[in-house]
Design an enzyme around this catalytic site. Structure first.
Site, PDB file in Angstrom:
ATOM      1  N   ALA A  13       0.801  -1.244   0.000  1.00 26.78           N
ATOM      2  CA  ALA A  13       0.000   0.000   0.000  1.00 26.78           C
ATOM      3  C   ALA A  13       0.821   1.276   0.000  1.00 26.78           C
ATOM      4  O   ALA A  13       0.263   2.359   0.080  1.00 26.78           O
ATOM      5  CB  ALA A  13      -0.945  -0.001   1.192  1.00 26.78           C
ATOM      6  N   SER A  14       2.135   1.176  -0.119  1.00 23.64           N
ATOM      7  CA  SER A  14       2.905   2.422   0.005  1.00 23.64           C
ATOM      8  C   SER A  14       2.856   3.264  -1.270  1.00 23.64           C
ATOM      9  O   SER A  14       3.139   4.453  -1.237  1.00 23.64           O
ATOM     10  CB  SER A  14       4.359   2.114   0.387  1.00 23.64           C
ATOM     11  OG  SER A  14       4.938   1.292  -0.584  1.00 23.64           O
ATOM     12  N   ARG A  15       2.513   2.633  -2.417  1.00 23.94           N
ATOM     13  CA  ARG A  15       2.466   3.424  -3.660  1.00 23.94           C
ATOM     14  C   ARG A  15       1.370   2.891  -4.607  1.00 23.94           C
ATOM     15  O   ARG A  15       0.744   1.875  -4.328  1.00 23.94           O
ATOM     16  CB  ARG A  15       3.836   3.435  -4.352  1.00 23.94           C
ATOM     17  CG  ARG A  15       4.349   2.057  -4.718  1.00 23.94           C
ATOM     18  CD  ARG A  15       5.797   2.116  -5.207  1.00 23.94           C
ATOM     19  NE  ARG A  15       6.346   0.790  -5.428  1.00 23.94           N
ATOM     20  CZ  ARG A  15       6.298   0.134  -6.571  1.00 23.94           C
ATOM     21  NH1 ARG A  15       5.739   0.679  -7.631  1.00 23.94           N
ATOM     22  NH2 ARG A  15       6.830  -1.064  -6.685  1.00 23.94           N
ATOM     23  N   TYR A 155       1.443 -14.305 -14.933  1.00 26.37           N
ATOM     24  CA  TYR A 155       0.539 -13.308 -14.330  1.00 26.37           C
ATOM     25  C   TYR A 155      -0.925 -13.737 -14.516  1.00 26.37           C
ATOM     26  O   TYR A 155      -1.728 -13.677 -13.577  1.00 26.37           O
ATOM     27  CB  TYR A 155       0.815 -11.962 -14.994  1.00 26.37           C
ATOM     28  CG  TYR A 155       0.105 -10.782 -14.383  1.00 26.37           C
ATOM     29  CD1 TYR A 155       0.511 -10.252 -13.160  1.00 26.37           C
ATOM     30  CD2 TYR A 155      -0.955 -10.166 -15.046  1.00 26.37           C
ATOM     31  CE1 TYR A 155      -0.129  -9.140 -12.612  1.00 26.37           C
ATOM     32  CE2 TYR A 155      -1.595  -9.053 -14.511  1.00 26.37           C
ATOM     33  CZ  TYR A 155      -1.177  -8.548 -13.293  1.00 26.37           C
ATOM     34  OH  TYR A 155      -1.812  -7.452 -12.757  1.00 26.37           O
ATOM     35  N   ALA A 157      -2.125 -16.741 -14.929  1.00 29.33           N
ATOM     36  CA  ALA A 157      -2.426 -17.899 -14.072  1.00 29.33           C
ATOM     37  C   ALA A 157      -2.633 -17.448 -12.635  1.00 29.33           C
ATOM     38  O   ALA A 157      -3.550 -17.907 -11.941  1.00 29.33           O
ATOM     39  CB  ALA A 157      -1.287 -18.914 -14.156  1.00 29.33           C
ATOM     40  N   ILE A 188      -4.525   0.444 -15.747  1.00 32.92           N
ATOM     41  CA  ILE A 188      -4.531   1.568 -14.811  1.00 32.92           C
ATOM     42  C   ILE A 188      -3.159   2.239 -14.816  1.00 32.92           C
ATOM     43  O   ILE A 188      -2.137   1.549 -14.822  1.00 32.92           O
ATOM     44  CB  ILE A 188      -4.867   1.085 -13.369  1.00 32.92           C
ATOM     45  CG1 ILE A 188      -6.091   0.153 -13.358  1.00 32.92           C
ATOM     46  CG2 ILE A 188      -5.069   2.276 -12.427  1.00 32.92           C
ATOM     47  CD1 ILE A 188      -7.382   0.742 -13.893  1.00 32.92           C
TER      48      ILE A 188
END
Ligand code: NAP
Length: 247
Positions: A13-15, A155, A157, A188
């Protein structure tokens, strides 16, 4: 948005998307536990930013692939707050390569970081939340787990596995009022996608009906909905947040 719970653990969650989820959930009054792995400075900056805006935040350092550390991290939250209301399994990596060139270790590294870690988080959350008879978990999967992609067998899988696994957890959690849902982001704009060449991004945009990349805030708002009481009858669901890229 209404939340019956009081706190949330967000992995990675830091970035990027994780940080935006932390900001958004803190804005709804939850105490956010910001998990980080490698960069205490940016994690600390985020905590300060949230506190300055009147929110509650705490830092918790562990690598999600380290089972013992993950379990210890959750224990520290319980020791501090007495409960874990919500969990967002967000931490994830890519290691793209065409399948014919991909070493088994390169496949497994992504499975460990994305799928195994989510299993550990969901299992530990289910144990605690079952006792509480309350809880909600959101797993950040991916559009690639739904439709596959060249160069991303590992990724795809891992993310497809997260979707199927969440539904299984949803069955096990439902009798105890514990919900499990997935979000499948499309493309995103974050550090993860900033490495792609402009022409690759432009090609993606051509296939996005809403005609633009997504913003991390748009993922965070969907996470808030799926954790909140506003989605109290939704479990085992997969919410596509992809601008229509895959319907
Ligand atoms: P990002 O910019 O690469 O950030 C990933 C975050 O996960 C970082 O904070 C990273 O920490 C953390 N992390 C990675 N491995 C970890 C580990 N072993 N233990 C603890 N933390 C770890 O990625 P993002 O774009 O924000 O993506 C967030 C999630 O959304 C991922 O699960 C990703 O697969 C998913 N997603 C993203 C997109 C997109 O277009 N961006 C699309 C679909 C799905 P460090 O700072 O220590 O590296």
């Amino acid at each position: 948005m209404k939340f019956s719970g009081k706190n949330v653990l967000i992995t990675g969650a830091s970035r990027s998307i994780g940080a935006e989820i932390a900001r958004t959930l803190a804005g709804f009054g939850l105490k956010v536990w910001i998990n980080y792995r490698s960069n205490p400075e940016i994690a600390d900056k985020l905590k300060e930013e949230i506190e300055k805006s009147g929110g509650k935040a705490a830092l918790i350092k562990f690598d999600v692939t380290d089972e013992e550390a993950f379990i210890e991290g959750i224990k520290a939250i319980i020791d501090s707050d007495g409960e874990l209301s919500y969990l967002v399994n967000n931490a994830g990596i890519t290691n793209d390569k065409l399948a014919m060139r991909m070493k088994t270790e390169e496949f497994m590294d992504v499975i460990d970081a994305n799928l195994k870690s989510t299993f550990i988080g969901c299992r530990e959350a289910l144990k605690l939340m079952s006792k509480q008879r309350f809880g909600s978990v959101v797993n950040i999967a991916s559009i690639i787990g739904e439709r596959g992609n060249a160069g991303q067998t590992n990724y795809a899988a891992s993310k497809g596995g997260m979707i199927a696994m969440s539904k299984s957890f949803a069955y096990e959690g439902a009798p105890r009022n514990v919900r499990f849902n997935c979000i499948t982001p499309g493309f995103i704009q974050t550090d993860m996608t900033s490495v792609l060449k402009d022409e690759v991004k432009e090609n993606y945009i051509k296939n996005i009906p809403l005609g633009r990349l997504g913003d991390a805030r748009e993922i965070a708002q969907s996470v808030a909905f799926l954790l909140s009481d506003y989605s109290s009858y939704i479990t085992g669901e997969v919410l596509k947040v992809n601008g229509g890229m895959y319907m």
